[in-house]
Design an enzyme around this catalytic site. Structure first.
Site: not given
Length: 377
Positions: A263, A338, A345, A348, A354
């Site tokens: 990463k 998130c 949610c 969102c 999703c």
């Protein structure tokens, strides 16, 4: 008792003079499957001898005949190739990749396997690298949500480290920031970088000359600060000796530095060298891609277990021009909406796409959704 003559075959005629003695011997044998059959056979032969007497070749007298059958050794049965019924299974056994003919030669065996009803065949499975449905609409929706609310990564991410420094010093600052960011929030990492910069300890020369205890005090409270202070001095020495104070310019060499993982290496290549070789996947990108159903373990529908698995799965289908911007985009989305626990949610804008939306019933946003009230951006 008289013994059978040597060389007798499967049956031998016993003279009448020994019938009584042989019968007594047979009935005294322990009871087994063989002895029971022998008794029945003995009775049958005696009864037949009463109706069909035989003449003894020596004395001329009629004598009954008893035949004693010896148990032969069992011979392993061999089957011809192609006569065996196919097993009901979807995958071939290892032995079926080759078989032997009668002359001993080996050749490829034609497939005779029958898949059970309802089995999933390879052609019906999702092809590797096939983009998930509606991914572009989801990405556009996340971009809209991100543009309306700032996240910590926007001002304190690793990409912002040393933004006012010359290119060579900035690359080293990004490398140091990436090292310190592991298991640490962005604001804590940013604070540590600022303290190093203010004390003139953001160059390889200065870090080598500084005492390790001083470095630990400046980067505290980043996660594993003691280990990171030691790795920071090792990295500074490597950069000074091998790269003239600069940082490695390849992914392979970056991964050889102590404490630098995939990463961090991809982030440094993207930001420091403007060379995109892969997606920088941290815990936020890993979590969100699995929640959206964008990635799975190779050949299965199971979630990826590590950020590296997520990176490999995501790179199979995501266009390369999205590889660099998707990290800050999803990191900020994960910091604001998130979130790891109790994701919002209800706020969102892509929750309809999703598969994980509103699965956490303890989430305040889930309760608001059920009551008909939605939060506004």
């Amino acid at each position: 008792m008289p013994l059978l003559p040597a060389g007798a075959g499967c049956s031998h005629r016993i003279p009448s003079s020994t019938i009584s003695e042989l019968r007594n011997f047979i009935y005294k044998m322990p009871k087994t499957r063989f002895s029971s059959a022998l008794r029945l056979r003995c009775k049958s032969e005696v009864s037949n001898s009463d109706s069909e007497p035989r003449t003894d070749s020596l004395s001329g007298a009629s004598t009954p005949e008893i035949r004693v059958f010896m148990r032969k050794k069992r011979i392993k049965k061999e089957f011809e190739v192609g006569t065996e019924q196919p097993k009901q299974c979807g995958l071939p056994d290892i032995e079926e990749f080759a078989y032997r003919k009668a002359n001993g030669s080996v050749k490829s065996k034609p497939s005779t396997k029958v898949l059970p009803e309802g089995a999933i065949v390879a052609s019906a499975m999702k092809k590797a690298g096939e983009p998930p449905a509606n991914w572009e609409r989801v990405l556009e929706g996340i971009c809209k949500m991100r543009s309306s609310e700032d996240a910590p990564v926007d001002s304190m991410g690793c990409e912002k480290a040393g933004s006012s420094l010359p290119p060579k010093e900035r690359r080293f600052a990004v490398l140091v920031s990436s090292l310190l960011s592991s298991q640490t929030k962005d604001n804590v990492t940013h604070g540590a970088i600022q303290r190093l910069l203010q004390n003139g300890l953001l160059t390889p020369d200065a870090i080598i000359k500084a005492d390790e205890a001083t470095i630990k005090g400046l980067i505290y409270p980043v996660g594993f600060y003691t280990r990171k202070a030691g790795n920071l001095k090792k990295i500074a020495e490597i950069c000074l000796k091998k790269y003239d104070g600069d940082i490695p310019n390849s992914l392979e060499d970056l991964l050889l530095l102590p404490g630098i993982g995939p990463k961090m290496a991809h982030l440094v290549m993207n930001t420091g060298w403007n060379n995109v070789q892969g997606i920088c996947v941290d815990t936020h990108v890993h979590r969100i891609c699995n929640r959206l159903g964008w990635v799975s373990r190779r050949g299965t529908k199971q979630k990826t277990l590590t950020p590296e698995e997520t990176r490999e799965a995501l790179q199979l289908w995501l266009p390369k021009d999205e590889w660099a911007p998707i990290n800050p985009l999803l990191v900020g989305f994960g910091q604001t909406i998130c979130t790891p626990l109790r994701p919002r949610c209800g706020m969102c804008g892509v929750n309809e796409f999703c598969p994980s939306a509103f699965k956490d019933t303890s989430s305040p946003s889930a309760k608001l959704k059920k009551s008909g009230v939605s939060e506004k951006l």
